[in-house]
Every structure is written in structure tokens, then in C-alpha cells.
Motif scaffolding. Structure first.
Motif, PDB file in Angstrom:
ATOM      1  N   GLN A   1       0.758  -0.949   0.032  1.00 46.06           N
ATOM      2  CA  GLN A   1       0.147   0.155   0.175  1.00 46.06           C
ATOM      3  C   GLN A   1       1.565   1.086  -0.106  1.00 46.06           C
ATOM      4  OE1 GLN A   1      -2.861   0.545  -0.967  1.00 46.06           O
ATOM      5  NE2 GLN A   1      -3.078  -1.912  -0.572  1.00 46.06           N
ATOM      6  N   ASP A   2       2.118   1.261   0.522  1.00 46.18           N
ATOM      7  CA  ASP A   2       3.003   2.394   0.947  1.00 46.18           C
ATOM      8  C   ASP A   2       3.390   2.380  -0.583  1.00 46.18           C
ATOM      9  OD1 ASP A   2       2.313   2.388   2.956  1.00 46.18           O
ATOM     10  OD2 ASP A   2       4.009   1.687   4.236  1.00 46.18           O
ATOM     11  N   GLN A   3       4.012   1.235  -1.012  1.00 46.59           N
ATOM     12  CA  GLN A   3       4.344   1.870  -2.195  1.00 46.59           C
ATOM     13  C   GLN A   3       3.673   2.325  -3.230  1.00 46.59           C
ATOM     14  OE1 GLN A   3       5.669  -2.304  -2.854  1.00 46.59           O
ATOM     15  NE2 GLN A   3       7.637  -1.940  -3.969  1.00 46.59           N
ATOM     16  N   ILE A   4       1.818   1.679  -3.578  1.00 42.81           N
ATOM     17  CA  ILE A   4       1.177   2.228  -4.355  1.00 42.81           C
ATOM     18  C   ILE A   4       0.872   3.861  -4.102  1.00 42.81           C
ATOM     19  CG2 ILE A   4      -1.372   2.341  -4.907  1.00 42.81           C
ATOM     20  CD1 ILE A   4      -1.356  -0.953  -4.529  1.00 42.81           C
ATOM     21  N   THR A   5       0.765   4.150  -3.030  1.00 46.36           N
ATOM     22  CA  THR A   5       0.378   5.726  -2.609  1.00 46.36           C
ATOM     23  C   THR A   5       1.719   6.253  -2.900  1.00 46.36           C
ATOM     24  OG1 THR A   5      -0.317   4.868  -0.543  1.00 46.36           O
ATOM     25  CG2 THR A   5      -0.004   7.130  -0.394  1.00 46.36           C
ATOM     26  N   ALA A   6       2.834   6.092  -2.934  1.00 52.07           N
ATOM     27  CA  ALA A   6       3.817   6.594  -3.609  1.00 52.07           C
ATOM     28  C   ALA A   6       4.003   6.763  -5.081  1.00 52.07           C
ATOM     29  CB  ALA A   6       5.377   5.902  -2.551  1.00 52.07           C
ATOM     30  N   LEU A   7       3.155   6.278  -5.812  1.00 53.61           N
ATOM     31  CA  LEU A   7       2.817   6.086  -7.385  1.00 53.61           C
ATOM     32  C   LEU A   7       2.464   7.609  -7.605  1.00 53.61           C
ATOM     33  CD1 LEU A   7       2.117   2.537  -8.561  1.00 53.61           C
ATOM     34  CD2 LEU A   7       4.313   3.519  -8.330  1.00 53.61           C
ATOM     35  N   THR A   8       2.697   8.603  -8.398  1.00 57.02           N
ATOM     36  CA  THR A   8       2.834   9.659  -9.155  1.00 57.02           C
ATOM     37  C   THR A   8       2.228   8.927 -10.360  1.00 57.02           C
ATOM     38  OG1 THR A   8       4.987   9.982 -10.120  1.00 57.02           O
ATOM     39  CG2 THR A   8       4.968  10.640  -7.963  1.00 57.02           C
TER      40      THR A   8
ATOM     41  N   LYS B   1      -6.000  -0.889 -11.423  1.00 50.09           N
ATOM     42  CA  LYS B   1      -6.951   0.899 -11.993  1.00 50.09           C
ATOM     43  C   LYS B   1      -5.187   1.586 -11.331  1.00 50.09           C
ATOM     44  CE  LYS B   1      -8.235   0.538  -7.269  1.00 50.09           C
ATOM     45  NZ  LYS B   1      -8.396  -0.796  -7.239  1.00 50.09           N
ATOM     46  N   PHE B   2      -3.901   0.915 -10.938  1.00 50.21           N
ATOM     47  CA  PHE B   2      -2.708   1.382 -10.147  1.00 50.21           C
ATOM     48  C   PHE B   2      -1.480   0.970 -11.422  1.00 50.21           C
ATOM     49  CE2 PHE B   2      -5.517   0.303  -6.295  1.00 50.21           C
ATOM     50  CZ  PHE B   2      -5.067   1.435  -6.486  1.00 50.21           C
ATOM     51  N   PHE B   3      -1.529   0.038 -12.330  1.00 47.72           N
ATOM     52  CA  PHE B   3      -0.662  -0.635 -13.164  1.00 47.72           C
ATOM     53  C   PHE B   3      -0.387  -1.029 -13.950  1.00 47.72           C
ATOM     54  CE2 PHE B   3       1.183  -1.614  -8.578  1.00 47.72           C
ATOM     55  CZ  PHE B   3       2.808  -1.525  -8.572  1.00 47.72           C
ATOM     56  N   ASP B   4      -0.289  -0.347 -15.143  1.00 51.14           N
ATOM     57  CA  ASP B   4      -0.338  -1.667 -17.350  1.00 51.14           C
ATOM     58  C   ASP B   4       0.560  -2.883 -16.400  1.00 51.14           C
ATOM     59  OD1 ASP B   4      -1.328   0.117 -18.409  1.00 51.14           O
ATOM     60  OD2 ASP B   4       0.294   1.201 -18.276  1.00 51.14           O
ATOM     61  N   VAL B   5      -0.262  -4.076 -16.266  1.00 49.29           N
ATOM     62  CA  VAL B   5      -0.221  -5.565 -15.518  1.00 49.29           C
ATOM     63  C   VAL B   5      -0.209  -6.480 -16.844  1.00 49.29           C
ATOM     64  CG1 VAL B   5      -0.515  -7.610 -14.751  1.00 49.29           C
ATOM     65  CG2 VAL B   5      -1.169  -5.434 -13.268  1.00 49.29           C
ATOM     66  N   THR B   6       1.187  -7.065 -17.171  1.00 47.27           N
ATOM     67  CA  THR B   6       1.313  -7.938 -17.756  1.00 47.27           C
ATOM     68  C   THR B   6       1.710  -9.375 -16.906  1.00 47.27           C
ATOM     69  OG1 THR B   6       2.260  -6.514 -19.756  1.00 47.27           O
ATOM     70  CG2 THR B   6       2.896  -9.309 -19.473  1.00 47.27           C
ATOM     71  N   ILE B   7       0.912 -10.227 -17.313  1.00 48.46           N
ATOM     72  CA  ILE B   7       1.248 -11.682 -16.544  1.00 48.46           C
ATOM     73  C   ILE B   7       2.468 -12.292 -17.222  1.00 48.46           C
ATOM     74  CG2 ILE B   7       0.271 -14.037 -15.991  1.00 48.46           C
ATOM     75  CD1 ILE B   7      -0.832 -11.559 -14.676  1.00 48.46           C
TER      76      ILE B   7
END
Length: 201
Positions: free
Chosen positions: A13-20, A44-50
Motif C-alpha cells: 500500500q505504501d508503494q502504491i501510495t507513492a506512485l505519481t 487501476k494502479f499498474f499496466d499489468v502483464t502476466i
């Protein structure tokens, strides 16, 4: 005295919160069902590639069956991509040589986690992803403390950001079961490797 466990969900959560801005994430996945709730949470926070890299899975027919169901998950979530390296169980067997007799959840599993996470990080580095991570921590049978420690070691080695996680939190495992039913996914009854198959009586 038992050492205090690290709250890896809070660290994520801390890592995600720090994203700009939205970042790219190469997310190692062991199977479709485990990836469902993880993708839903991260999308919603990342462009995800599996990154479906699992040379531990035995036999190859099982690998293909899980890959097919992983693709069903990809089709369910808009915008998610998949990379699936060629299956080669010899990579896994070479890695865990000498640990074949270890109990499930022990040193053999740690080396298996390390192999798969290392390859994920190397691919992420080669192709310019911002983060790498894994869906493995959604399982109630997996030790998130060990998995995250291994991930951090690989981050230090490769200089690629590791996304901490404990996807079991916030009813993650239950959500993965619900989504698996919704998408009509095959849910396997063993972890994956030849050593984890329960022997019939």
C-alpha cells in the motif's frame, strides 16, 4: 521468541501510495485462479502483464491446462497482457537438485520461488518494466514472509523494483475463489510440481 512478521500488505500500500503515475508491472502468476483477485486489485494502479513462467508444473499437460485457464483470466480483464515462456521442467529439476525429499513448503519450495521470481525480474529488466511481483502470496498454503524476502533479495541483485504483497489480506483468497467460479476456471488440487502431487492410497 518468535520474530514479528512483516506486514507486506501495508508495504505494498505504501508503494502504491507513492506512485505519481500508472506504472508497468510484470506479475508472475502460477495459475489463472490465483491471478484473478490480484489483477483486480492492481489493475487501476499498474499496466499489468502476466508472466506465466512455471517450469515446476508437472506434467506438461497440466502446464498447458493451467495456461489455457490463465488466458481465460486475461480475456476477462481488459488491457492485461500475457507472456508465457516455453515449458521446460529440466530448469526446475536442475534448480532443486538434492532437495527432492524436502517436505512441501520447505527449502525446495523456496528455491522454486527464487527460480520463478528471478526469471520474472530478469525479463522485467530486459523489457523495461517498472516493477515485478507475484501472485503466489494469495494462497493460504504459501508463506508470504519467505516469498517477499526472496523478492527483495532479487530486487537488490537485479535493481528492478519488487512489489511487496500479501494478497490473502482483504479476503483476497475468497475473492479469487468467487472470481474463478464467475469466469468458470479449472482449479487444480495440487501446487504444481511432481513432488506436490498427493499419492493415492
Amino acid at each position: 521468541m518468535q520474530s514479528q512478521k512483516t506486514n507486506y500488505d501495508k508495504l505494498m500500500q505504501d508503494q502504491i501510495t507513492a506512485l505519481t503515475s500508472k506504472k508497468t508491472l510484470l506479475l508472475h502468476s502460477c495459475c489463472g485462479p490465483c491471478s484473478t483477485a490480484c489483477i483486480e486489485r492492481l489493475n487501476k494502479f499498474f499496466d499489468v502483464t502476466i508472466f506465466y513462467y512455471n517450469p515446476n508444473i508437472y506434467p506438461q499437460e497440466e502446464f498447458e491446462k493451467r495456461l489455457y485457464n490463465q488466458q481465460k483470466v486475461i480475456n476477462y480483464f481488459n488491457g492485461v497482457k500475457i507472456v508465457s515462456p516455453t515449458y521446460d521442467e529440466h530448469e526446475y529439476l536442475k534448480t532443486i537438485k538434492g532437495l527432492e525429499g524436502e517436505k512441501e513448503g520447505g527449502k525446495r519450495c523456496d528455491e522454486c520461488f527464487r527460480l520463478r521470481l528471478k526469471q520474472t525480474a530478469l525479463y522485467a529488466k530486459q523489457h523495461g518494466y517498472d516493477f515485478f511481483g507475484t501472485t503466489l502470496t494469495v494462497s493460504s498454503h504459501k508463506n508470504e514472509q519467505s516469498i517477499n524476502k526472496i523478492g527483495k533479495e532479487i530486487e537488490d541483485e537485479t535493481k528492478v523494483n519488487f512489489l511487496y504483497s500479501d494478497f490473502k489480506k482483504h479476503n483476497g483468497y475468497k475473492r479469487s475463489i468467487d472470481l474463478s467460479k464467475q469466469i468458470d476456471l479449472y482449479r487444480q488440487n495440487y501446487c504444481g510440481c511432481r513432488f506436490s502431487i498427493k499419492k493415492e492410497d
